[in-house]
Design an enzyme around this catalytic site. Structure first.
Site: not given
Length: 219
Positions: A106, A129
């Site tokens: 992440e 995104d």
């Protein structure tokens, strides 16, 4: 080499940070990040070239092309999904690209826990995104906390370059970054020779406008 040839180095039960085959694995749902000592860039790359990081690298098309074209730069591809990491790794091996480190993890955790302070020249986020539904907007990467961590990592005089086709998200990016003292909007939007990617070509073919944002690190 095929993507399927790369196997996960651990199960969920025995997950841990580790570097194998020039991939740095940063596990999720983990609370012992500090127990792993991340090497300095010079040790990882064997030189002191400037470091450029791309977050949300996807299948790696953009950063692989940049790494091949610019061997004088050390590149870092950060991608959370292992299936995409496998594709980047396979292409890196097959194209004999040596100046690219892959991070499977992440983005904010990697930046906050492991990236040395003032050690990065430029960061890129290409078509992150957009999480278009209102209830999911909290999951968007470009928010003030992440950009504070990035500010710590980027050296004074460095920069952040962000690209998106989602106007609402772009407006949120601008609002969030404005809350972080140390980032200054640049009048120069680096669109020439920026490189291309699947999403860049897709959205252009559909007639969407592509937005480029650049911020200078002034801390």
């Amino acid at each position: 080499m095929k993507p399927k040839d790369l196997k996960s180095p651990f199960s969920f039960r025995d997950r841990r940070p580790c570097i194998l085959e020039r991939i740095f694995y940063v596990p999720t749902y983990y609370d012992k990040y500090k127990e792993f000592s991340f090497p300095f860039w010079q040790e990882l790359f064997g030189n002191d070239h400037p470091v450029h990081i791309e977050y949300c690298s996807g299948n790696g098309e953009w950063i692989l092309e940049r790494a091949k074209a610019h061997p004088e730069v050390n590149w870092v591809a950060v991608e959370m999904k292992f299936e995409r990491v496998r594709k980047i790794h396979s292409k890196r091996i097959n194209r004999n690209i040596s100046n690219l480190l892959i991070v499977c993890g992440e983005a904010q955790v990697f930046t906050r826990e492991y990236v040395p302070e003032n050690s990065v020249e430029t960061i890129y986020v290409n078509f992150p995104d957009p999480w278009p539904k209102d209830r999911h907007a909290k999951h968007r990467l470009i928010q003030a906390p992440f950009m504070r961590d990035v500010l710590t990592a980027v050296r004074p005089g460095g920069n952040a370059q962000l690209v998106s086709d989602a106007k609402e998200y772009v407006l949120q990016m601008q609002a969030e970054i404005s809350q972080v003292s140390g980032w200054k909007p640049s009048n120069h939007q680096n669109q020439n020779n920026y490189g291309s990617s699947y999403f860049d070509r897709l959205w252009r073919s559909l007639g969407r406008e592509i937005y480029y944002l650049e911020y200078l690190c002034e801390k």
